[in-house]
Structures are given as C-alpha cells and as structure tokens.
Scaffold this active site. Structure first.
Site, PDB file in Angstrom:
ATOM      1  CG  HIS A  83      -2.015   1.042   1.138  1.00  0.00           C
ATOM      2  ND1 HIS A  83      -3.356   0.748   1.327  1.00  0.00           N
ATOM      3  CD2 HIS A  83      -1.965   2.374   0.872  1.00  0.00           C
ATOM      4  CE1 HIS A  83      -4.069   1.858   1.186  1.00  0.00           C
ATOM      5  NE2 HIS A  83      -3.245   2.868   0.921  1.00  0.00           N
ATOM      6  CG  HIS A  85      -0.976   6.527  -1.789  1.00  0.00           C
ATOM      7  ND1 HIS A  85      -2.004   6.236  -2.658  1.00  0.00           N
ATOM      8  CD2 HIS A  85      -1.358   6.045  -0.588  1.00  0.00           C
ATOM      9  CE1 HIS A  85      -2.975   5.603  -2.000  1.00  0.00           C
ATOM     10  NE2 HIS A  85      -2.602   5.482  -0.741  1.00  0.00           N
ATOM     11  CE  LYS A 204      -7.429   2.358  -1.942  1.00  0.00           C
ATOM     12  NZ  LYS A 204      -6.507   3.472  -1.788  1.00  0.00           N
ATOM     13  CG  HIS A 245     -10.103   3.618   1.786  1.00  0.00           C
ATOM     14  ND1 HIS A 245      -9.139   4.404   2.369  1.00  0.00           N
ATOM     15  CD2 HIS A 245     -11.289   4.032   2.298  1.00  0.00           C
ATOM     16  CE1 HIS A 245      -9.722   5.249   3.207  1.00  0.00           C
ATOM     17  NE2 HIS A 245     -11.022   5.048   3.188  1.00  0.00           N
ATOM     18  CG  HIS A 265      -6.875   2.266   5.491  1.00  0.00           C
ATOM     19  ND1 HIS A 265      -5.609   2.799   5.552  1.00  0.00           N
ATOM     20  CD2 HIS A 265      -7.396   2.675   4.296  1.00  0.00           C
ATOM     21  CE1 HIS A 265      -5.379   3.515   4.461  1.00  0.00           C
ATOM     22  NE2 HIS A 265      -6.443   3.444   3.674  1.00  0.00           N
ATOM     23  CG  ASP A 337      -2.053   5.258   3.287  1.00  0.00           C
ATOM     24  OD1 ASP A 337      -1.994   5.386   2.043  1.00  0.00           O
ATOM     25  OD2 ASP A 337      -3.028   5.662   3.956  1.00  0.00           O
TER      26      ASP A 337
HETATM   27 ZN   LIG Z   1      -3.815   4.825   0.845  1.00  0.00          ZN
END
Ligand SMILES: [Zn+2]
Length: 424
Positions: A83, A85, A204, A245, A265, A337
């Site tokens: 995960h 970005h 996603k 998510h 998460h 994340d």
């Molecule tokens: Zn994320």
C-alpha cells in the site's frame, strides 16, 4: 572448406557466449529463511542473466568469480509494501494538492521510487495515484530509465461521488470530479474497464469514508455491496485483483462478502469481520505506523484539521484491531500508506507491528511471502524461480526488527541498486 570451418567455429562461439551470459551470485553470512523463521549460515544464492534465482545452497570455501560477498551481513528477500502512494508526498495534503499537476506528481514519483528501492523495498503495490502518474513511473522503471521497485499500480482509485476517492475540496461552481468516480454497478464496471485500458495492474476502490478526505467519516459506508460485487466480478474476469480502502465496520464486511481481495486500513474491523476475512481468505492490511506521523507532523504538512481529528479517533483502535486480527489468525500483508508519511521510512512499521503483538518473523512474513501472495508475484522468498531480490542488513532482524530501517544492500532482479558493504 576452411571458410565453412571458420563460420562453424564462430557460430559455436556465439552460442557459447550467449549461453554463458553472466548471471551472478551473492554469498550471505546469514540468511533469513522467511518460511521457517530460521537463520541459515553461509549461503550462496545464484541467479541467471534474467535476474531469476537458480539455486540457494551452503557456500563452499571458494566462491565463483564475480560473487558479491556479504560474509558479515544478514540477507533477506527484498521487502514488499502493498500500500504505497509513490506519486504523493505529505506536503501534497489538503489544499496544497490542488496545485500539483499530474505530470508534476509523476516527477515526485520518480524521486520516491528511488527512495523506496534504496530502503530495501524491491516490490510495491501502488494503490491510488493522480491520473496515471503511477503507470508512468512503473513504465519508466521497467524501461530502465529510472531506478525504483517493481511496481504494480492502480491508477486513479474508484469511489462514489463525494466519497474518499473523490476530491471534495472545491465548491460546486468548479464542477471538479476526481477521475475515478463511478456511481452504480454498471458505471463502476465501466470504470474498472477504463483503468485497465490505461494500464492498471490492480483495482483500488474506496468502500468507506477516510481520514485525509474532506467532509466524510471513516466509519460510514460508501460503495454498496451491490457496487462492490460488480467491481470484484468485473476485475476478476479481466484478471485483476481489487484492494478496498475500508475503515468502517460495515464496509469491511461488505467488501469481503463482495469478493474483494484485500481490505486496506481495516481500522474498525470487528470479530465478525475478522471471521469473514479468515473464511474468505481475504488479506487485511493495517497501516499502523503512519498514525504517529499524522499526529506529530500532519498539521505542518497541511493536512486538514478535520483529518487530524479523525486520526485521533481511529489510530489507536486500528492498532488494537490489528493485534486482535493477528491473534485470531487472519492473513495480514504489510502495507504502510507511504506518501501520508515520507517515502523511504516504510520499514518503520516493522517496529510498530512488533509493539502491537507480532514477533519479528511475523512482520517479516507480512512484508515478504504474504505480500507476494497477495500481489501474485514471484518474489518474497529467496528460492529458485523467484526474482533475485535480496537485501542485507547488519544485525539480526529476527531479534530486532528495526534493523530493517537500515538496509545496506539492495539487489533487484539480479542488479545491484545499493551496496554500502562494498564502500567500506
Ligand atoms: Zn492509501
């Protein structure tokens, strides 16, 4: 006759050269066997010219020429973060993000891809990027133009109007809608087809509200069961997995029942959600490091005040539920994340996972064999047939997981990206 012999001779030579094209080897003083949690002594890992491991065996007294000698180090498979970005930085949070173009975010991605690789992460799954900036970074890496991990990317994330995967910062007169917005089962199916058309390896979606978005709540459902069932069916038909998510209790269950492959998460998961995840074989991804960063640095980074308030309510619960889910035997993959906190600090999550109930080997397995299984990549274990992705550290990560924050050697697909041991 002579000419023919010469020609034959040279053609043999060419065959001999191409067959003997150099692969290579790494000798490891110690090697973590991630399947058993054992530490093997003095191992030689050999790989071919394509960067695929051909054998792992005790090293002899003399090493083949060209072997990289890490006699004093501890080797592990290249780490995997499911995960990331990579095209975003913490400074892009909130309103500042509106000033960043898609091409600009691709440049940020090139910078972060390098930082991530140098930190020992040889594979990442990037779940959500502006435009197709992550597709561009992936393709640049694969073409050898920039250094970075092996990337599996989603492009723009799918979500409902006004949801976590929309962009809710501007008033209505700007008519601004994020690229991944799709309402209703058929619009969502069409969006799955569209992101695959433009290069997505994975889909996603946003099942529930989120922390860093404006005007929604992490606990409330966004995509319905019907929409997610359509998305999962469409994606699977086209050979892609889906990452959802989902902070909220109901959304987590809906996503699992819809056939989503991983819950990102997982913050407010309850006992029934954990049981469902086990029953369906769904991976849970808990990004339990970044809470520290958001609470300490979020305001400075420009995160919305409401985001910091939301994190205060949810951060500790997520960590408690991580411990609960792990104890109950749910499948857990390592995802952080990154981008919410600075790239390259991914390994800081290992210490948190140990603090909240895992042994170091469990956290290492989450970032190797489990993550590879979720992504579906021949990596995550140093075994014949897998990519020659090898990292090395000082010390023993089975006793002290935070040594993984100081990776000193990185080999990706048989190519050295970093070797601080050689510099000495
Ligand atoms: Zn994320």
């Amino acid at each position: 006759m002579r000419k023919v012999l010469f020609a034959l001779f040279f053609s043999f030579l060419i065959v001999a050269v191409s067959q003997a094209a150099p692969g290579g080897g790494v000798r490891c003083g110690r090697l973590v066997d991630v399947r058993t949690g054992r530490l093997l002594e003095n191992q030689l890992i050999s790989f071919d010219a394509d960067g695929t491991i051909t054998s792992v065996a005790p090293a002899g007294s003399s090493l083949p020429s060209g072997t990289i000698d890490l006699a004093k180090a501890t080797c592990l498979p290249g780490l995997i973060d499911v995960h990331t970005h990579i095209t975003g930085d913490p400074s892009h949070s909130g309103y500042a993000g509106l000033g960043i173009s898609v091409p600009r975010s691709a440049v940020t991605g090139a910078k972060n891809a390098r930082l991530t690789l140098m930190a020992g992460f040889t594979t990442v799954r990037n779940v959500g990027a502006a435009g197709y900036s992550d597709v561009a970074v992936r393709d640049g890496i694969n073409a050898g133009e920039i250094p970075g991990p092996r990337m599996f990317v989603s492009g723009p994330p799918l979500g409902i109007t006004g949801g976590h995967c929309d962009d809710n910062l501007l008033p209505s007169e700007y008519h601004h809608v994020a690229e991944g917005v799709a309402d209703g089962p058929w619009a969502a199916r069409a969006k799955v087809r569209e992101v695959i058309k433009y290069g997505a390896d994975v889909i996603k979606i946003c099942a529930s509200g989120g922390v860093l978005s404006k005007g929604d709540q992490p606990g409330t459902p966004q995509y319905t069961l019907e929409e997610m069932t359509a998305i999962a069916e469409e994606a699977h038909k086209l050979g892609r997995k889906v990452a959802a998510h989902a902070h909220g209790t109901q959304s987590i269950k809906d996503a699992i029942r819809a056939g989503i492959d991983s819950i990102e998460h997982s913050s407010l998961i309850d006992d029934e959600g954990i049981a469902l995840a086990k029953q369906h074989g769904t991976y849970l991804v808990f990004d339990i490091y970044n809470d520290d960063y958001i609470l300490q640095m979020g305001e400075k980074a420009g995160m919305l005040a409401e985001s910091i308030e939301k994190e205060k309510k949810i951060g500790r619960l997520q960590r408690e539920n991580f411990r609960k889910a792990f104890k109950a035997g749910a499948k857990i993959a390592f995802g952080t994340d990154s981008g919410v906190y600075p790239h390259g600090d991914n390994a800081k999550q290992f210490g948190k996972m140990v603090e909240w109930g895992m042994k170091p080997i469990d956290a290492i397995q989450a970032a190797t064999i489990n993550a590879a299984d979720l992504i579906g990549v021949k990596a995550g274990a140093i075994e014949a047939g897998n990519f020659a992705d090898i990292i090395a550290v000082d010390g023993n990560p089975l006793e002290n997981a935070p040594v993984l924050e100081n990776v000193k050697f990185v080999l990706k697909g048989g190519a050295v990206a970093r070797n601080d041991f050689a510099a000495k």
